[in-house]
Motif scaffolding. Structure first.
Motif, PDB file in Angstrom:
ATOM      1  N   LYS A 104      -5.844  10.141  -0.640  1.00  0.00           N
ATOM      2  CA  LYS A 104      -6.536   9.242   0.572  1.00  0.00           C
ATOM      3  C   LYS A 104      -6.612  10.116   2.180  1.00  0.00           C
ATOM      4  O   LYS A 104      -7.189   9.411   2.374  1.00  0.00           O
ATOM      5  CB  LYS A 104      -5.521   8.098   0.807  1.00  0.00           C
ATOM      6  CG  LYS A 104      -5.322   7.347  -0.724  1.00  0.00           C
ATOM      7  CD  LYS A 104      -4.124   6.007  -0.006  1.00  0.00           C
ATOM      8  CE  LYS A 104      -4.141   5.667  -1.100  1.00  0.00           C
ATOM      9  NZ  LYS A 104      -2.963   3.957  -1.298  1.00  0.00           N
ATOM     10  N   ASN A 152       0.617  -1.228   0.023  1.00  0.00           N
ATOM     11  CA  ASN A 152       0.365   0.619  -0.066  1.00  0.00           C
ATOM     12  C   ASN A 152       0.904   1.370  -0.301  1.00  0.00           C
ATOM     13  O   ASN A 152       0.585   2.317   0.120  1.00  0.00           O
ATOM     14  CB  ASN A 152      -0.953   0.390   1.529  1.00  0.00           C
ATOM     15  CG  ASN A 152      -0.188  -0.029   2.433  1.00  0.00           C
ATOM     16  OD1 ASN A 152       0.676  -0.435   2.305  1.00  0.00           O
ATOM     17  ND2 ASN A 152      -1.375  -0.278   3.800  1.00  0.00           N
ATOM     18  N   TYR A 153       2.447   1.140  -0.289  1.00  0.00           N
ATOM     19  CA  TYR A 153       2.845   2.500  -0.086  1.00  0.00           C
ATOM     20  C   TYR A 153       2.579   3.514  -1.463  1.00  0.00           C
ATOM     21  O   TYR A 153       2.768   3.419  -2.100  1.00  0.00           O
ATOM     22  CB  TYR A 153       4.707   2.114  -0.510  1.00  0.00           C
ATOM     23  CG  TYR A 153       5.465   3.137  -1.028  1.00  0.00           C
ATOM     24  CD1 TYR A 153       5.635   3.660   0.048  1.00  0.00           C
ATOM     25  CD2 TYR A 153       6.035   3.481  -1.885  1.00  0.00           C
ATOM     26  CE1 TYR A 153       6.255   5.521   0.296  1.00  0.00           C
ATOM     27  CE2 TYR A 153       7.000   4.232  -2.224  1.00  0.00           C
ATOM     28  CZ  TYR A 153       7.458   5.654  -1.381  1.00  0.00           C
ATOM     29  OH  TYR A 153       8.256   6.068  -1.376  1.00  0.00           O
ATOM     30  N   GLU A 154       2.815   4.398  -1.405  1.00  0.00           N
ATOM     31  CA  GLU A 154       2.200   5.139  -2.660  1.00  0.00           C
ATOM     32  C   GLU A 154       3.440   6.781  -2.359  1.00  0.00           C
ATOM     33  O   GLU A 154       4.027   6.946  -1.863  1.00  0.00           O
ATOM     34  CB  GLU A 154       0.861   6.572  -2.342  1.00  0.00           C
ATOM     35  CG  GLU A 154      -0.048   5.119  -2.094  1.00  0.00           C
ATOM     36  CD  GLU A 154      -0.377   5.089  -4.363  1.00  0.00           C
ATOM     37  OE1 GLU A 154       0.561   5.517  -4.125  1.00  0.00           O
ATOM     38  OE2 GLU A 154      -1.352   4.164  -3.788  1.00  0.00           O
ATOM     39  N   TRP A 155       4.710   6.979  -3.441  1.00  0.00           N
ATOM     40  CA  TRP A 155       4.707   7.958  -3.420  1.00  0.00           C
ATOM     41  C   TRP A 155       4.483   9.128  -3.662  1.00  0.00           C
ATOM     42  O   TRP A 155       4.460  10.164  -3.889  1.00  0.00           O
ATOM     43  CB  TRP A 155       6.031   7.181  -4.678  1.00  0.00           C
ATOM     44  CG  TRP A 155       5.824   6.943  -5.658  1.00  0.00           C
ATOM     45  CD1 TRP A 155       4.951   6.134  -6.849  1.00  0.00           C
ATOM     46  CD2 TRP A 155       5.401   8.105  -7.147  1.00  0.00           C
ATOM     47  NE1 TRP A 155       4.190   6.240  -7.894  1.00  0.00           N
ATOM     48  CE2 TRP A 155       5.042   8.077  -7.927  1.00  0.00           C
ATOM     49  CE3 TRP A 155       5.802   9.471  -7.405  1.00  0.00           C
ATOM     50  CZ2 TRP A 155       4.526   8.396  -9.577  1.00  0.00           C
ATOM     51  CZ3 TRP A 155       5.569  10.481  -8.079  1.00  0.00           C
ATOM     52  CH2 TRP A 155       4.971  10.268  -9.500  1.00  0.00           C
ATOM     53  N   ASN A 156       3.199   9.368  -4.301  1.00  0.00           N
ATOM     54  CA  ASN A 156       2.281  10.494  -4.910  1.00  0.00           C
ATOM     55  C   ASN A 156       1.595  10.989  -3.798  1.00  0.00           C
ATOM     56  O   ASN A 156       0.640  10.525  -3.552  1.00  0.00           O
ATOM     57  CB  ASN A 156       2.208   9.980  -6.215  1.00  0.00           C
ATOM     58  CG  ASN A 156       1.431  11.085  -7.293  1.00  0.00           C
ATOM     59  OD1 ASN A 156       1.609  12.303  -6.269  1.00  0.00           O
ATOM     60  ND2 ASN A 156       0.852  11.552  -7.733  1.00  0.00           N
ATOM     61  N   GLU A 162      -1.287  11.317  -4.561  1.00  0.00           N
ATOM     62  CA  GLU A 162      -2.680  10.208  -4.063  1.00  0.00           C
ATOM     63  C   GLU A 162      -2.625   9.915  -2.578  1.00  0.00           C
ATOM     64  O   GLU A 162      -4.210   9.736  -1.772  1.00  0.00           O
ATOM     65  CB  GLU A 162      -1.665   8.946  -4.786  1.00  0.00           C
ATOM     66  CG  GLU A 162      -2.530   7.555  -4.479  1.00  0.00           C
ATOM     67  CD  GLU A 162      -3.401   7.628  -5.190  1.00  0.00           C
ATOM     68  OE1 GLU A 162      -4.651   6.539  -4.955  1.00  0.00           O
ATOM     69  OE2 GLU A 162      -4.672   8.689  -6.364  1.00  0.00           O
ATOM     70  N   LEU A 163      -1.761  10.362  -1.572  1.00  0.00           N
ATOM     71  CA  LEU A 163      -1.613  10.878   0.006  1.00  0.00           C
ATOM     72  C   LEU A 163      -2.393  11.550   0.311  1.00  0.00           C
ATOM     73  O   LEU A 163      -3.635  11.088   1.070  1.00  0.00           O
ATOM     74  CB  LEU A 163      -0.115  11.092   0.251  1.00  0.00           C
ATOM     75  CG  LEU A 163       0.532   9.799  -0.339  1.00  0.00           C
ATOM     76  CD1 LEU A 163       2.077  10.323   0.680  1.00  0.00           C
ATOM     77  CD2 LEU A 163       0.619   8.241   0.588  1.00  0.00           C
TER      78      LEU A 163
END
Length: 630
Positions: A551, A540-544, A547-548
């Motif tokens: 969420k 579930n890692y997000e770099w953007n 996008e975080l």
């Protein structure tokens, strides 16, 4: 010896030193003693080997040396260390000051809050007592007057009744504890805003101090006081520097018996450290002044806006005025924070004053030329280093004002002092002149007091850096003053001693800024394999960050939402439904059988009842059918 055993031995040594100093009339903190222990061990003159375990004789020798240095009332070095320990243990960032103040305030209000939220009032007297407690809570939390002043209590009660009448206590009692605490805070803000607005209109404000006016008078006075202290420290530093240079220039050196030259150097270090701390405090006071100026403008604008909203109306919707009352209360809380911060800074300023050594014997100044730092820098202007003389060493780079951006804001090593002078003249502190050229070596920047000093230092930079560290071992107060913590693995800043420190360590720059590590920033890059171990991948890692953010907004919206679902005949065929049943199997059972039976109906025929010619008797004939025929 294990780490736990070593720490136990160190604690015992520190405890014994504290007790022995106390027996001689000196009350010292364990933090100061702990630093002195490490300083004595590092001093090469004491001949301690840090690579082996201390013997019993070594421990007794260590205790003796530490006690001798800690009880020396004439030592400027000890005063400097005490000043550094006090400042580092009591000074912190603005945010941490205010957070600690709010935490103490919350702790003091906890008993009152608990009495209100845990109350189970039923009778009229109990409800009236609860309401009085709420009024006291509002006054204590807002800090606008004393809860023992009758006039203040009456004004706060009237303001509270306009917002929260006593008849609403029943609804308040039915809330949960968290909702009660939230409502108490909201009532405090609204009531405080009402009282502040009434004070502005001249209709109330009993017991409320004029914080903007007080701050506008106190900040300039405090700033002027700090400026005077800085000037005094600078003048003392100029005198000590001139005396040291005068005595060392004599051939052979002639020193008065009552003033050892090393004592003058230690006094110079003392006043330089005092000046550095004063500049940090001055920087924070200037920040307070800027903050107060901004708050005064915001408070005036908010009051004007509220005046236009209320004007001469007898009734105003709460949705329009309550948010403005709350905003005014928040602004006033910021004024209170500035008062607390200014008080803390003033206390620190007064507390470090006894540790200074600015007294000097005036007769020895006769015939001595006293130069200021500006004069020393002006004398060496224009005498620059030639970078072409160091072409054979590509690690040495020279920076100059016309080729370097933000030249006056660079973070210099040794707090802007000349490293070569520290080596050559045995710990003498002279300011460096950046116009000569700043040496960049191993991502660190060095400045020098003269062109010849720059050439001598650059000829063997590694050796020169090591010699500066050796000089700091003889005067441990230089570790803090010259920001040498990275070069001493065995020396930790005062507040990082286990079980003795309370606050994170900060290093003070010449501009009064606080930084974590005295390093020069530079652009660098590296590349590594992504997720070397497969099982370390976070699905579930997000770099953007967008996008975080999406969420986070989704989760924030879900806090006020509930999930419902239903099934209709039309939607039944539009979704996948699954079920599980047991397969049919053949199985039989034996039960009773229903049956019936029938018997023939009896029939009898009698012949000859009326008589028949030729037959004189009656004949009886059985016409009943047989059972088998049925």
């Amino acid at each position: 010896m294990s780490r736990a055993q070593a720490e136990s031995v160190i604690k015992n040594i520190i405890r014994e030193i504290v007790q022995e100093c106390a027996s001689k009339g000196h009350s010292l903190s364990e933090t100061l003693v702990a630093f002195m222990v490490k300083a004595v061990v590092l001093d090469p003159q004491n001949e301690f080997n840090v690579d082996r375990t201390l013997t019993k004789d070594d421990v007794q020798k260590l205790i003796k040396y530490c006690v001798e240095r800690l009880v020396d009332a004439r030592s400027p070095s000890l005063d400097t260390i005490k000043m550094q320990v006090y400042f580092d243990m009591n000074y912190t960032s603005r945010k941490e000051f205010l957070d600690e103040h709010r935490r103490v305030l919350e702790a003091r209000l906890t008993p009152v809050t608990r009495e209100i939220t845990d109350s189970r009032a039923r009778t009229r007297e109990e409800l009236e007592s609860l309401y009085r407690k709420i009024v006291s809570y509002v006054l204590l939390r807002s800090g606008l007057g004393s809860p023992t002043d009758i006039a203040v209590v009456r004004e706060a009660t009237a303001a509270l009744q306009s917002v929260f009448p006593q008849t609403e206590l029943g609804t308040f009692m039915s809330l949960t504890k968290r909702d009660k605490e939230r409502q108490l805070q909201e009532l405090t803000f609204i009531v405080s805003g009402i009282r502040l607005f009434n004070k502005e209109c001249g209709k109330g404000g009993e017991g409320i101090d004029d914080l903007p006016g007080i701050l506008n008078e106190a900040i300039p006075a405090t700033t002027q006081n700090v400026d005077i202290e800085i000037q005094n420290s600078q003048q003392s530093a100029f005198r000590f520097t001139a005396l040291v240079e005068h005595f060392q220039a004599l051939d052979p050196p002639v020193l008065p018996n009552e003033i050892p030259v090393q004592l003058l150097k230690e006094s110079l270090i003392n006043v330089r450290q005092h000046e550095a701390f004063l500049r940090i405090l001055l920087n924070d006071i200037i920040g307070c002044a800027q903050q107060v100026e901004m708050l005064v403008n915001q408070l005036g604008a908010r009051m004007d806006q509220l005046q236009q909203t209320v004007q001469s109306k007898t009734a105003v919707p709460t949705a329009q005025v309550y948010p403005q009352f709350i905003s005014i209360s928040h602004l006033w809380t910021c004024f209170q924070d500035e008062m607390v911060l200014l008080s803390v800074l003033s206390n620190i300023l007064a507390s470090i004053e006894p540790f200074t050594r600015e007294k000097i014997l005036v007769p020895h100044l006769e015939g001595v030329v006293i130069k200021s730092d500006e004069q020393r820098i002006h004398e060496t202007m224009g005498n620059r280093v030639n970078p072409d003389d160091f072409m054979d060493n590509p690690q040495l780079q020279w920076l100059f004002p016309e080729t370097t951006k933000n030249y006056d804001r660079l973070l210099l090593q040794y707090r802007g002092c000349c490293g070569y002078t520290i080596i050559k003249h045995n710990r003498l502190l002279l300011p460096g002149n950046p116009d000569i050229g700043i040496l960049q070596y191993q991502d660190k920047l060095y400045v020098f007091s003269s062109r010849s000093a720059a050439y001598e230092f650059a000829a063997y930079p590694d050796k020169a850096i090591a010699l500066v560290a050796e000089a700091a071992k003889k005067s441990p107060e230089l570790i803090q003053l010259l920001e040498l913590h990275q070069q001493f693995a065995a020396i930790s800043p005062y507040s990082q001693f286990p079980n003795w420190g309370r606050k994170p360590t900060r290093v003070c720059t010449g501009e009064g800024r606080m930084i974590e590590k005295p390093v020069t920033k530079s652009d660098s890059g590296t590349q590594t394999d992504t997720h070397i171990l497969e099982h370390n991948i976070v699905k579930n890692y997000e770099w953007n960050e967008w996008e975080l953010r999406r969420k986070a907004l989704k989760l924030a919206n879900l806090r006020t939402r509930i999930t419902k679902s239903m099934q209709t005949n039309l939607s039944n065929i539009r979704r996948d439904n699954e079920t599980q049943v047991y397969l049919l199997k053949d199985q039989g059972a034996q039960t009773k059988r229903d049956g019936q039976s029938n018997v023939p109906r009896p029939q009898v025929f009698l012949a000859g009842l009326r008589g028949v010619r030729g037959i004189r008797t009656m004949v009886k004939m059985d016409l009943t059918r047989s059972v088998d025929e049925i």
